[in-house]
Enzyme design. Structure first.
Site, PDB file in Angstrom:
ATOM      1  N   TYR A 108       9.969  33.762  22.598  1.00  0.00           N
ATOM      2  CA  TYR A 108       9.111  33.259  21.440  1.00  0.00           C
ATOM      3  C   TYR A 108       9.195  34.370  20.625  1.00  0.00           C
ATOM      4  CZ  TYR A 108       7.326  29.270  23.971  1.00  0.00           C
ATOM      5  OH  TYR A 108       7.269  28.040  24.682  1.00  0.00           O
ATOM      6  N   TYR A 147      11.686  30.883  30.639  1.00  0.00           N
ATOM      7  CA  TYR A 147      11.297  32.062  30.514  1.00  0.00           C
ATOM      8  C   TYR A 147      10.308  32.523  31.635  1.00  0.00           C
ATOM      9  CZ  TYR A 147       7.139  30.547  28.057  1.00  0.00           C
ATOM     10  OH  TYR A 147       5.976  29.813  27.757  1.00  0.00           O
ATOM     11  N   ARG A 157       8.631  29.266  33.737  1.00  0.00           N
ATOM     12  CA  ARG A 157       8.713  28.148  32.812  1.00  0.00           C
ATOM     13  C   ARG A 157       9.868  27.309  32.916  1.00  0.00           C
ATOM     14  NH1 ARG A 157       4.952  26.098  30.050  1.00  0.00           N
ATOM     15  NH2 ARG A 157       5.438  24.331  31.339  1.00  0.00           N
ATOM     16  N   HIS A 160      11.345  23.914  27.640  1.00  0.00           N
ATOM     17  CA  HIS A 160      10.387  22.957  27.155  1.00  0.00           C
ATOM     18  C   HIS A 160      10.252  23.134  25.599  1.00  0.00           C
ATOM     19  CE1 HIS A 160       7.704  26.396  27.905  1.00  0.00           C
ATOM     20  NE2 HIS A 160       6.962  25.896  27.045  1.00  0.00           N
ATOM     21  N   HIS A 162       7.341  22.402  22.738  1.00  0.00           N
ATOM     22  CA  HIS A 162       5.843  21.979  22.598  1.00  0.00           C
ATOM     23  C   HIS A 162       5.589  20.888  21.383  1.00  0.00           C
ATOM     24  CE1 HIS A 162       3.685  25.182  25.064  1.00  0.00           C
ATOM     25  NE2 HIS A 162       5.103  26.226  24.757  1.00  0.00           N
TER      26      HIS A 162
END
Lengths: 239, 183
Positions: A108, A147, A157, A160, A162
């Site tokens: 991110y 990640y 995780r 995905h 969000h």
């Protein structure tokens, strides 16, 4: 005035995750303990912000272009599209849909993300759009990477995206995550597993869609979303 | 009936997408009414500030009107006020520059709707803010709440050199846990 008198439940707690789900460790000190208090529907919760085209920029829906500096972002280009419905199955127009995600390497752009994976100078990973008259939305982006996180030993995780949706009034509000079909990490993920109902969980997995897929260009995924809210109840009950 | 989609946590890394410059400033110089600063912290069960929460507010304008078609007085709503704000808590708390809303009939006292999201919350929590300079027991909902707990919904008015400040904290857990509603 009868609207004021009738407590109207919006959330279905056989579908929604609980506040406390101890395998997701951060819930333990953040979960409210008191039972939720019923809320009679008033004008405050039956209204909400109204968005229009003026709130959205021309590249906001295209994450492969909206942060490009000197080229295209790395990774697998994808199209993510779907329809936002209410519980009676009608498309919901004018929904503000915001998405955010990691880049193809699983990183991110947020300053607190310390995962040892490269940033992409041509990718921020944030987009927004409005649903059309029929409730459809469409994004172009890069498939995010998995990640690691520190919830438990060797926690990862699943890939995905969000999603945040602001619907027609304060009661129509959802923040969720879209997952990808066949991801082996889903069965180890306490955020996904925190949804009690297996069928409900699986509705957060997008489906590969050949019709959305554009030849010689990008794979397509379809992800429909059903917004809970007051409008369903009111329109049906009104004479 | 279509089954509703389940919620998932907003996670820790949302600010770059959701917390935009000016998103917590609901007013401009032409907005009618008493301009206020609404501020507070989100606190966890240990009383520690949560620095990765997202707080959203929704409220009427200073005359108690909403810029939304469900309000019969929609056309009269203040054109300089949308009524929606969003703040992160990365700097230790949240804050909004807004106006004190007018009461919305049939309630004789004003209030603001609040929703909080955070890492560690698989689903949002919904609350309301009432104001310490009103007799909130005149509001039917407030009056119906547990008298031991309903004070958690009241923002304290403070007069400062910089103007009117209302202070309101969200306690997710603990002895003074904020009242949250089923919405």
């Amino acid at each position: 005035m009868s609207h004021h008198e009738s407590p109207s439940r919006v959330l279905d707690w056989s579908i929604q995750p609980p506040y406390l789900y101890s395998p997701y460790v951060a819930t333990v000190r953040r979960a409210p303990h008191h039972p939720l208090v019923p809320l009679p529907a008033s004008l405050l919760e039956r209204t909400g912000p109204v968005y229009g085209e003026g709130d959205i920029g021309p590249l906001d829906h295209d994450l492969t272009k909206n942060a490009a500096k000197n080229g295209e972002p790395l990774g697998e280009r994808i199209i993510v599209t779907g329809r936002v419905l209410d519980e009676s199955g009608r498309g919901v127009p004018g929904v503000l849909v915001e998405i955010w995600q990691a880049n193809a390497a699983g990183r991110y752009i947020h300053k607190n993300d310390q995962h040892d994976a490269p940033l992409d100078p041509n990718f921020v990973g944030a987009g927004r759009t409005l649903t059309d008259d029929q409730g459809y939305y469409r994004f172009i982006t890069i498939k995010p990477g998995a990640y690691p996180w520190r919830n438990h030993h060797n926690a990862w995780r699943p890939a995905h995206i969000h999603f945040s949706l602001i619907g027609r009034n304060f009661s129509e509000r959802l923040v969720t995550q879209m997952y990808f079909p066949g991801d082996p990490l889903l069965k180890y993920d306490p955020i996904y597993q925190g949804i009690p109902n297996i069928k409900a969980r699986e509705r957060l997995i997008a489906s590969f869609d050949l019709e959305t897929t554009r030849p010689e260009w990008a794979l397509g995924y379809r992800f429909d979303i059903v917004l809970a809210g007051y409008d369903r109840t009111y329109f049906e009950e009104e004479p | 009936m279509r089954p509703q989609s389940p919620s998932q946590t907003v996670g820790p890394f949302f600010a770059f997408a959701l917390v935009r410059e000016g998103g917590n400033v609901l007013v401009d110089e032409k907005t009618q009414g008493e301009h206020i600063l609404l501020r507070g912290q989100v606190l966890d069960g240990d009383g520690q500030p949560v620095d990765d929460a997202l707080v959203e507010i929704w409220q009427a304008d200073a005359q108690g009107r909403f810029r939304h078609p469900a309000d019969p007085n929609y056309a009269l709503a203040d054109p300089h006020f949308r009524g929606f704000g969003r703040s992160g808590t990365a700097s230790g708390g949240f804050w909004f520059r807004t106006v004190k809303p007018g009461p919305v009939p049939p309630s004789p006292v004003p209030c603001i709707a609040v929703r909080v999201f955070a890492r560690g919350m698989l689903i949002h929590a919904v609350s309301r803010i009432y104001f310490s300079d009103h007799d909130n027991t005149q509001d039917p909902l407030f009056a119906s709440l547990d008298p031991e707990r309903r004070q958690t919904l009241v923002a304290e008015r403070q007069l400062t050199p910089a103007g009117v400040v209302y202070r309101w904290d969200i306690r997710l857990q603990g002895p003074r846990e904020t009242i949250f509603f089923d919405l």
